[in-house]
Design a protein around this motif. Sequence first.
Motif, short mmCIF file in Angstrom:
data_model
loop_
_atom_site.label_atom_id
_atom_site.label_comp_id
_atom_site.label_asym_id
_atom_site.label_seq_id
_atom_site.Cartn_x
_atom_site.Cartn_y
_atom_site.Cartn_z
N SER A 16 51.65 18.06 -104.95
CA SER A 16 51.50 17.74 -106.36
C SER A 16 50.22 16.96 -106.65
CB SER A 16 52.71 16.98 -106.89
OG SER A 16 52.82 15.72 -106.28
N ILE A 19 47.27 19.56 -107.30
CA ILE A 19 47.25 20.44 -108.47
C ILE A 19 47.38 19.63 -109.75
CG2 ILE A 19 48.23 22.39 -107.20
CD1 ILE A 19 50.91 21.81 -108.50
N ALA A 20 47.12 20.29 -110.86
CA ALA A 20 47.23 19.63 -112.16
C ALA A 20 48.69 19.36 -112.50
CB ALA A 20 46.61 20.52 -113.23
N SER A 21 48.92 18.54 -113.48
CA SER A 21 50.27 18.13 -113.85
C SER A 21 51.15 19.31 -114.25
CB SER A 21 50.21 17.11 -114.98
OG SER A 21 51.50 16.70 -115.34
N HIS A 22 50.65 20.18 -115.11
CA HIS A 22 51.41 21.35 -115.55
C HIS A 22 50.51 22.58 -115.47
CE1 HIS A 22 54.85 19.05 -116.94
NE2 HIS A 22 54.00 18.18 -117.45
N PRO A 23 50.32 23.13 -114.25
CA PRO A 23 49.41 24.26 -114.12
C PRO A 23 50.01 25.54 -114.71
CG PRO A 23 50.52 23.88 -112.06
CD PRO A 23 50.94 22.76 -112.98
N GLU A 27 47.51 29.65 -111.72
CA GLU A 27 46.96 28.53 -110.95
C GLU A 27 47.97 28.05 -109.91
OE1 GLU A 27 43.79 26.17 -109.93
OE2 GLU A 27 43.82 27.74 -111.44
N ASN A 31 47.54 28.08 -105.80
CA ASN A 31 47.74 26.90 -104.95
C ASN A 31 48.79 27.15 -103.87
OD1 ASN A 31 45.98 24.67 -105.85
ND2 ASN A 31 46.94 25.10 -107.82
#
Length: 63
Positions: A16, A19-23, A27, A31
């Motif tokens: 986590s 990666i971005a908070s809410h991909p 995306e 990942n």
Amino acid sequence: MPRSNTSLEAWHKSFSQDIASHPCVNELIKNFIIEQHAVECRLEEIKSGVIFQKDKRKIDSDD
């Protein structure tokens, strides 16, 4: 042997952070593919006999 059953939680925290908070779905899939490749590389290293050193603090806490 792990001292607890939190291996999945450790993986989740590590993943986590990468990666971005809410991909978006694409995306997230990208990942997951990168993570799968990293795991397969690590498995090949283990199969070939690479020995991973344990952190000194972990050794002390195991004792």
